[in-house]
Design a protein around this motif. Sequence first.
Motif, PDB file in Angstrom:
ATOM      1  N   ILE A 462       0.849  -1.193   0.000  1.00 13.17           N
ATOM      2  CA  ILE A 462       0.000   0.000   0.000  1.00 13.17           C
ATOM      3  C   ILE A 462       0.885   1.243   0.000  1.00 13.17           C
ATOM      4  O   ILE A 462       1.782   1.392   0.832  1.00 13.17           O
ATOM      5  N   LEU A 463       0.638   2.126  -0.951  1.00  8.21           N
ATOM      6  CA  LEU A 463       1.404   3.361  -1.019  1.00  8.21           C
ATOM      7  C   LEU A 463       0.495   4.533  -1.357  1.00  8.21           C
ATOM      8  O   LEU A 463      -0.563   4.371  -1.964  1.00  8.21           O
ATOM      9  N   GLN A 496      -2.446  -0.194  -4.332  1.00  5.09           N
ATOM     10  CA  GLN A 496      -1.672  -1.399  -4.021  1.00  5.09           C
ATOM     11  C   GLN A 496      -0.930  -1.877  -5.249  1.00  5.09           C
ATOM     12  O   GLN A 496      -1.493  -1.957  -6.347  1.00  5.09           O
ATOM     13  N   ASN A 497       0.353  -2.173  -5.040  1.00  5.27           N
ATOM     14  CA  ASN A 497       1.207  -2.717  -6.091  1.00  5.27           C
ATOM     15  C   ASN A 497       2.150  -3.731  -5.469  1.00  5.27           C
ATOM     16  O   ASN A 497       2.510  -3.613  -4.287  1.00  5.27           O
ATOM     17  N   ASN A 498       2.577  -4.689  -6.249  1.00  4.27           N
ATOM     18  CA  ASN A 498       3.646  -5.571  -5.794  1.00  4.27           C
ATOM     19  C   ASN A 498       4.960  -4.802  -5.872  1.00  4.27           C
ATOM     20  O   ASN A 498       5.212  -4.070  -6.835  1.00  4.27           O
ATOM     21  N   GLU A 532      11.408  -0.819  -5.628  1.00  3.79           N
ATOM     22  CA  GLU A 532      10.911  -0.917  -7.002  1.00  3.79           C
ATOM     23  C   GLU A 532       9.509  -1.512  -7.016  1.00  3.79           C
ATOM     24  O   GLU A 532       9.177  -2.392  -6.208  1.00  3.79           O
ATOM     25  N   LEU A 533       8.683  -1.037  -7.945  1.00  5.90           N
ATOM     26  CA  LEU A 533       7.386  -1.640  -8.208  1.00  5.90           C
ATOM     27  C   LEU A 533       7.567  -2.717  -9.265  1.00  5.90           C
ATOM     28  O   LEU A 533       8.217  -2.480 -10.301  1.00  5.90           O
ATOM     29  N   VAL A 534       7.028  -3.891  -9.012  1.00  6.49           N
ATOM     30  CA  VAL A 534       7.236  -5.025  -9.915  1.00  6.49           C
ATOM     31  C   VAL A 534       6.710  -4.725 -11.308  1.00  6.49           C
ATOM     32  O   VAL A 534       7.304  -5.102 -12.324  1.00  6.49           O
ATOM     33  N   ALA A 535       5.600  -3.990 -11.411  1.00  2.94           N
ATOM     34  CA  ALA A 535       5.005  -3.671 -12.708  1.00  2.94           C
ATOM     35  C   ALA A 535       5.752  -2.558 -13.431  1.00  2.94           C
ATOM     36  O   ALA A 535       5.414  -2.224 -14.573  1.00  2.94           O
ATOM     37  N   GLY A 536       6.760  -1.992 -12.795  1.00  3.05           N
ATOM     38  CA  GLY A 536       7.508  -0.887 -13.377  1.00  3.05           C
ATOM     39  C   GLY A 536       7.360   0.370 -12.553  1.00  3.05           C
ATOM     40  O   GLY A 536       6.298   0.661 -12.015  1.00  3.05           O
TER      41      GLY A 536
END
Length: 643
Positions: A462-463, A496-498, A532-536
């Motif tokens: 969560i960011l 939310q992001n991985n 880093e965000l996994v999706a970029g």
Amino acid sequence: MAEEIQELEPVIISAPLHKKAAETVHPVNILAGDDLAQKQATTIGETLKGELGIHSMSFGSNVGQPVIRGQTGPRVQVLQNGLSSLDLSGTSPDHANSTEALLAERIEVLRGPASLLYGSGAIGGIVNVIDNRIPMYVPESAELAFEQRYNSVSDQWSSVLKHDGGLDNFAWHIDGFYRTSDDYHVPVDSNGLGYVPNTDAESWSGTVGASWIDNWGMLGFSVNYLDNNYGVPPVDELVRIDLKQTRYDAKAEFYEPFSWVETLKLRFGYNDYQHVELEDGITVGTQFDNQGIEGRAELVHKQLGFIDHGAFGFQAISKDQVATGVEAFVPPSETANYAVFMVEDIHAGNLAYEFGLRVEHQQIDAEGFARKQHTPVSASLSTLWTATDNIFTSLAFTFSQRAPDVPELFADGVHFAAQSYELGDENLQVETSYNLELSFSAEYEWFSTELNLFHNWSDNYILQENTGYWFDLDNENFVAVCNADEDCLPVYQAKQNNARFYGYEAELGIPLWEGVENQFELTLFSDFVRGELVAGGNVPRMPPLRYGFQFDYFGYDAFSAGLRLTRAEAQKHVGENETPTPGYILLAANVSYNVQLAEKYDLLVFVKGNNLLNETIRNSTSFLKDYAPEPGRGVELGLRMSF
């Protein structure tokens, strides 16, 4: 009884097994004594920011939340003597922590299995601020300490008074502080003014505590009052925060109530907290009221079968939070959190294993929304290899889950003090982290070293992301572009992001000279974390790469001096719609003299120079980095008398 308690000073109080720092399977930072006195600052974050892997998320000079390995807010738990602060500091970057660094006797920062005793979401770690408000021993004679500080960068004056006394089995404690400051100075070319407006502050606090101490254990109680009025750097609006709280704490410990039990610990805390956000310093925009209650029972046991030592317990927290006013951006809510936890030790030769488990259930009832329930589970397994008496290596794996909090779920509105429009997402899921860490330390007469490598994989991280949109305050709508003649605030959305975080902390200490009456030491240090965000893309507001050296001199009759130079590289790995920050060099120096004037009179005099090169420093972890640079050159003078 007093002597037994005092012997525990070298151990980690936050860990129920009371280990020494070298016996832990994870990095630990401990500040105490004269070292703490010289590093104490207005905020917890500012006090700790020079420690390995720790930064401060500033919001002007009056708010500084600790950032550990890039994690802050609810992922770093700030404790008051082992209990939650029960304030609102973890919910927004402009909310000051109610735990006061100036009153601390010691500060401990723990990571790994021991952190599961206090909260599953603390993937960054826990910061336990320990004071003597509930005495644990009866002093042999009455003790009194007075401290006075002056800091030129903000014309800040700080006064602290502490008193401890006792009679037979009864011990008492009294403390208080008063602090006032003006707007802090910055290099003129950083903002054209030479100071940051609306960063003055005035705060005071008083505490009274007492204990009954006997061979069977102890019972104690304390009450604390805090009044803190401070300004936040203006972006579009001039906002001040007027914070008041009354906190009650109770503690009981029972020594060996059963043959297999070492200690039974009971803790209780109640905090009546309120802060008002004043627009233009006068008009009430939002008022936050929070009644927080925490109770915990912790049993430390002796050897049970193949388990050599351990602790398990139960914890319950209740928060009743209400935000009122035309700019209230979160609904009234009631949060209940229940948890069971355990941490156990197994020793096999020169190997020590430690495992922890924590299961929580969180329930949030927010006005106008359906009930939200989450059950995060966390576990940790680690091992420590004592290769020799001087070399230690540890490997640890932690699985941690965190439930979203009220602002992340339900925020929707203007938050003037934070200079933003905040949007939550009621569909947020439990955040899950997998952390792998390798640590190595060695200590010899001719050198000492520490190296920590870590890698964290987070699912549903969560960011608060800057959407790139603005909220037009005049027309009360969202716009893609804010014109110069419009009054706008940036829009932040909970998403939310991985993500993954990786980095290191390294330190090398080298004694350069050791004589009969003096000693010279050189310390080289560096730390780094990448998010880093996994999706970029990148996780926003991450600390930069730091490295530098510290030169210390310890001389005759407790005279010491130090020089510390830190190079922080530019932070170019920034989040969406976030600006990069340039690198800087931070030069600091200190001189102190500690002398015993008479049999019971101790005097500590110190001088600290901060940002001696008067660098323009933009803090990459701060929401206000583009508007409020860090303080410029300043000198702090301090005197502490104890008798």
